[in-house]
Design a protein around this motif. Structure first.
Motif, PDB file in Angstrom:
ATOM      1  N   ALA A 123       0.832  -1.205   0.000  1.00 22.92           N
ATOM      2  CA  ALA A 123       0.000   0.000   0.000  1.00 22.92           C
ATOM      3  C   ALA A 123       0.865   1.253   0.000  1.00 22.92           C
ATOM      4  CB  ALA A 123      -0.932  -0.010   1.208  1.00 22.92           C
ATOM      5  N   TRP A 124       1.968   1.232   0.722  1.00 21.37           N
ATOM      6  CA  TRP A 124       2.872   2.378   0.762  1.00 21.37           C
ATOM      7  C   TRP A 124       3.431   2.677  -0.632  1.00 21.37           C
ATOM      8  CZ3 TRP A 124       4.598   5.909   4.291  1.00 21.37           C
ATOM      9  CH2 TRP A 124       5.748   6.617   3.959  1.00 21.37           C
ATOM     10  N   THR A 177     -10.130  10.019  -5.906  1.00 26.54           N
ATOM     11  CA  THR A 177      -9.111  10.912  -5.343  1.00 26.54           C
ATOM     12  C   THR A 177      -8.194  11.444  -6.430  1.00 26.54           C
ATOM     13  OG1 THR A 177      -9.177   9.710  -3.252  1.00 26.54           O
ATOM     14  CG2 THR A 177      -7.268  11.106  -3.644  1.00 26.54           C
ATOM     15  N   TRP A 184      -0.396   4.233 -11.404  1.00 25.59           N
ATOM     16  CA  TRP A 184      -0.778   3.301 -10.349  1.00 25.59           C
ATOM     17  C   TRP A 184      -1.467   2.111 -11.001  1.00 25.59           C
ATOM     18  CZ3 TRP A 184      -5.726   2.057  -8.113  1.00 25.59           C
ATOM     19  CH2 TRP A 184      -6.812   2.649  -8.757  1.00 25.59           C
ATOM     20  N   ILE A 214       0.079   2.735  -3.497  1.00 27.83           N
ATOM     21  CA  ILE A 214      -1.066   3.622  -3.301  1.00 27.83           C
ATOM     22  C   ILE A 214      -0.634   4.962  -2.725  1.00 27.83           C
ATOM     23  CG2 ILE A 214      -3.241   3.931  -2.048  1.00 27.83           C
ATOM     24  CD1 ILE A 214      -3.651   0.899  -2.321  1.00 27.83           C
ATOM     25  N   TRP A 215       0.090   4.938  -1.623  1.00 25.71           N
ATOM     26  CA  TRP A 215       0.440   6.192  -0.974  1.00 25.71           C
ATOM     27  C   TRP A 215       1.402   7.028  -1.819  1.00 25.71           C
ATOM     28  CZ3 TRP A 215       4.622   8.918   0.803  1.00 25.71           C
ATOM     29  CH2 TRP A 215       4.320  10.030   1.581  1.00 25.71           C
ATOM     30  N   GLN A 216       2.426   6.417  -2.375  1.00 26.05           N
ATOM     31  CA  GLN A 216       3.391   7.191  -3.161  1.00 26.05           C
ATOM     32  C   GLN A 216       2.780   7.821  -4.412  1.00 26.05           C
ATOM     33  OE1 GLN A 216       6.995   4.879  -3.613  1.00 26.05           O
ATOM     34  NE2 GLN A 216       7.742   5.600  -1.638  1.00 26.05           N
ATOM     35  N   LEU A 246      -0.316   8.767  -4.717  1.00 26.53           N
ATOM     36  CA  LEU A 246      -1.140   9.858  -4.184  1.00 26.53           C
ATOM     37  C   LEU A 246      -0.270  11.031  -3.760  1.00 26.53           C
ATOM     38  CD1 LEU A 246      -3.921   8.136  -2.066  1.00 26.53           C
ATOM     39  CD2 LEU A 246      -4.177   9.430  -4.176  1.00 26.53           C
ATOM     40  N   HIS A 247       0.847  10.746  -3.158  1.00 27.61           N
ATOM     41  CA  HIS A 247       1.767  11.797  -2.731  1.00 27.61           C
ATOM     42  C   HIS A 247       2.318  12.546  -3.944  1.00 27.61           C
ATOM     43  CE1 HIS A 247       4.406  13.896  -0.022  1.00 27.61           C
ATOM     44  NE2 HIS A 247       5.473  13.529  -0.733  1.00 27.61           N
TER      45      HIS A 247
END
Length: 109
Positions: free
Chosen positions: A22-23, A102, A42, A26-28, A30-31
């Motif tokens: 997820a890091w 998002t 993604w 997904i998170w990267q 989004l960042h």
């Protein structure tokens, strides 16, 4: 007793793998999108893997497989397995639409 501990430790490992995935997946992205990158890449299918890791990892940590999710002799899912499958499917669909919405709200298509 030892088998239950193995399942609980395995559940923690599954949760850790899900967090790492997820890091990265997904998170990267989004960042990067929040920082205004020109393009964000993604993989939508990765949300399914994160959902599987989250649901089954949590299940094994909490229950230690006290309630088996599969019937080995019949090679089929038990009631607990079908419930886990339904929760995983809902989490995957919700995660996909959340990530898509998002990114679209940040201006990416």
């Amino acid at each position: 007793m030892l088998g239950e501990i193995k399942y609980r430790l395995g559940g923690m490992l599954i949760l850790l793998v899900g967090i790492v995935i997820a890091w990265v997946a997904i998170w990267q992205p989004l960042h990067q999108a929040e920082l205004g990158a020109d393009a964000v890449t993604w993989m939508p299918r990765i949300v399914v893997l994160v959902a599987v890791c989250a649901v089954f990892g949590f299940y094994f940590v909490v229950t230690g497989n006290r309630y088996p999710y599969r019937n080995v002799e019949r090679q089929s899912l038990t009631t607990a397995g079908w419930i886990l499958f339904a929760i995983t499917a809902l989490a995957a669909v919700a995660g996909f639409f959340w990530m898509d919405a998002t990114l679209k709200s940040l201006g990416y298509s």
